[in-house]
Design a protein around this motif. Structure first.
Motif, mmCIF file in Angstrom:
data_model
loop_
_atom_site.group_PDB
_atom_site.id
_atom_site.type_symbol
_atom_site.label_atom_id
_atom_site.label_comp_id
_atom_site.label_asym_id
_atom_site.label_seq_id
_atom_site.Cartn_x
_atom_site.Cartn_y
_atom_site.Cartn_z
ATOM 1 N N SER A 146 -34.830 -6.207 7.799
ATOM 2 C CA SER A 146 -34.083 -5.731 8.955
ATOM 3 C C SER A 146 -33.903 -6.868 9.946
ATOM 4 O O SER A 146 -34.765 -7.748 10.055
ATOM 5 N N CYS A 147 -32.793 -6.837 10.650
ATOM 6 C CA CYS A 147 -32.527 -7.821 11.706
ATOM 7 C C CYS A 147 -31.918 -7.071 12.878
ATOM 8 O O CYS A 147 -30.772 -6.614 12.791
ATOM 9 N N ALA A 148 -32.699 -6.943 13.938
ATOM 10 C CA ALA A 148 -32.230 -6.264 15.139
ATOM 11 C C ALA A 148 -31.759 -7.298 16.138
ATOM 12 O O ALA A 148 -32.505 -8.226 16.490
ATOM 13 N N ALA A 149 -30.514 -7.175 16.582
ATOM 14 C CA ALA A 149 -29.901 -8.148 17.480
ATOM 15 C C ALA A 149 -29.798 -7.591 18.893
ATOM 16 O O ALA A 149 -29.606 -6.388 19.083
ATOM 17 N N SER A 150 -29.912 -8.470 19.850
ATOM 18 C CA SER A 150 -29.689 -8.111 21.247
ATOM 19 C C SER A 150 -28.977 -9.267 21.934
ATOM 20 O O SER A 150 -29.059 -10.416 21.489
ATOM 21 N N GLY A 151 -28.261 -8.950 22.998
ATOM 22 C CA GLY A 151 -27.562 -9.987 23.747
ATOM 23 C C GLY A 151 -26.186 -10.329 23.236
ATOM 24 O O GLY A 151 -25.565 -11.276 23.731
ATOM 25 N N ILE A 152 -25.695 -9.588 22.218
ATOM 26 C CA ILE A 152 -24.346 -9.800 21.697
ATOM 27 C C ILE A 152 -23.638 -8.458 21.556
ATOM 28 O O ILE A 152 -24.300 -7.419 21.484
ATOM 29 N N SER A 153 -22.318 -8.500 21.513
ATOM 30 C CA SER A 153 -21.533 -7.301 21.197
ATOM 31 C C SER A 153 -21.539 -7.144 19.687
ATOM 32 O O SER A 153 -20.632 -7.601 18.992
ATOM 33 N N PHE A 154 -22.562 -6.516 19.202
ATOM 34 C CA PHE A 154 -22.897 -6.512 17.776
ATOM 35 C C PHE A 154 -21.720 -6.096 16.901
ATOM 36 O O PHE A 154 -21.473 -6.711 15.862
ATOM 37 N N SER A 155 -20.986 -5.078 17.291
ATOM 38 C CA SER A 155 -19.924 -4.547 16.426
ATOM 39 C C SER A 155 -18.788 -5.534 16.219
ATOM 40 O O SER A 155 -18.003 -5.380 15.288
ATOM 41 N N ARG A 156 -18.672 -6.544 17.056
ATOM 42 C CA ARG A 156 -17.618 -7.561 16.895
ATOM 43 C C ARG A 156 -17.952 -8.582 15.807
ATOM 44 O O ARG A 156 -17.064 -9.249 15.287
ATOM 45 N N TYR A 157 -19.221 -8.692 15.500
ATOM 46 C CA TYR A 157 -19.691 -9.795 14.672
ATOM 47 C C TYR A 157 -19.733 -9.437 13.187
ATOM 48 O O TYR A 157 -20.104 -8.322 12.812
ATOM 49 N N ALA A 158 -19.366 -10.424 12.375
ATOM 50 C CA ALA A 158 -19.745 -10.372 10.973
ATOM 51 C C ALA A 158 -21.219 -10.733 10.896
ATOM 52 O O ALA A 158 -21.659 -11.682 11.545
ATOM 53 N N MET A 159 -21.960 -9.984 10.113
ATOM 54 C CA MET A 159 -23.396 -10.223 9.960
ATOM 55 C C MET A 159 -23.682 -10.657 8.530
ATOM 56 O O MET A 159 -23.043 -10.185 7.581
ATOM 57 N N ALA A 160 -24.641 -11.535 8.394
ATOM 58 C CA ALA A 160 -24.935 -12.060 7.062
ATOM 59 C C ALA A 160 -26.421 -12.382 6.927
ATOM 60 O O ALA A 160 -27.134 -12.530 7.924
ATOM 61 N N TRP A 161 -26.839 -12.463 5.684
ATOM 62 C CA TRP A 161 -28.159 -12.969 5.340
ATOM 63 C C TRP A 161 -27.978 -14.221 4.497
ATOM 64 O O TRP A 161 -27.200 -14.218 3.537
ATOM 65 N N TYR A 162 -28.692 -15.265 4.872
ATOM 66 C CA TYR A 162 -28.774 -16.486 4.095
ATOM 67 C C TYR A 162 -30.230 -16.678 3.675
ATOM 68 O O TYR A 162 -31.140 -16.054 4.227
ATOM 69 N N ARG A 163 -30.428 -17.559 2.733
ATOM 70 C CA ARG A 163 -31.802 -17.885 2.350
ATOM 71 C C ARG A 163 -31.917 -19.372 2.041
ATOM 72 O O ARG A 163 -30.933 -20.019 1.674
ATOM 73 N N GLN A 164 -33.127 -19.867 2.183
ATOM 74 C CA GLN A 164 -33.381 -21.269 1.877
ATOM 75 C C GLN A 164 -34.741 -21.382 1.212
ATOM 76 O O GLN A 164 -35.768 -21.021 1.810
#
Length: 120
Positions: free
Chosen positions: A21-39
């Motif tokens: 899970s990734c909970a975001a704050s401080g942004i207009s979340f619905s405007r953003y494309a969200m992604a998961w990366y790994r390294q």
């Protein structure tokens, strides 16, 4: 202040499952494309999965059919369901938020990462 809180990583046996899970704050979340990366150690960061603001999903070839990305705009949270995990999935997983407005520079934010280790 933009902040991401990632959770759900850990140690799991091959064939097992996790839910990140990734909970975001401080942004207009619905405007953003969200992604998961790994390294993984000594490897480049790679895209695991992306979900657009409209809900269109894309996956990296190595995780297609095993991982599922979803988002809850009411909770400002993006999820990654990891099933049938393999040792090669071992990596630090990072949450990413990206928005390119019609004018101006894009907004690109990263979470601190959560470790996923797949081992028997």
């Amino acid at each position: 202040q933009v902040q991401f809180v990632e959770s759900g990583g850990g140690l799991v046996q091959p064939g097992g499952s996790l839910r990140l899970s990734c909970a975001a704050s401080g942004i207009s979340f619905s405007r953003y494309a969200m992604a998961w990366y790994r390294q993984a150690p000594e490897k480049q960061r790679e895209l695991v999965a992306r979900i657009s603001h409209g809900g269109i999903k894309n996956y990296g070839d190595s995780v297609k059919g095993r991982f599922t990305i979803s988002r809850d705009n009411a909770m400002n949270t993006v999820y990654l369901q990891l099933d049938n995990l393999k040792p090669e999935d071992t990596a630090v997983y990072y949450c990413n938020a990206y928005w390119a407005p019609s004018k101006g520079s894009p907004f690109d934010y990263w979470g601190p990462g959560t470790q996923v280790t797949v081992s028997s």
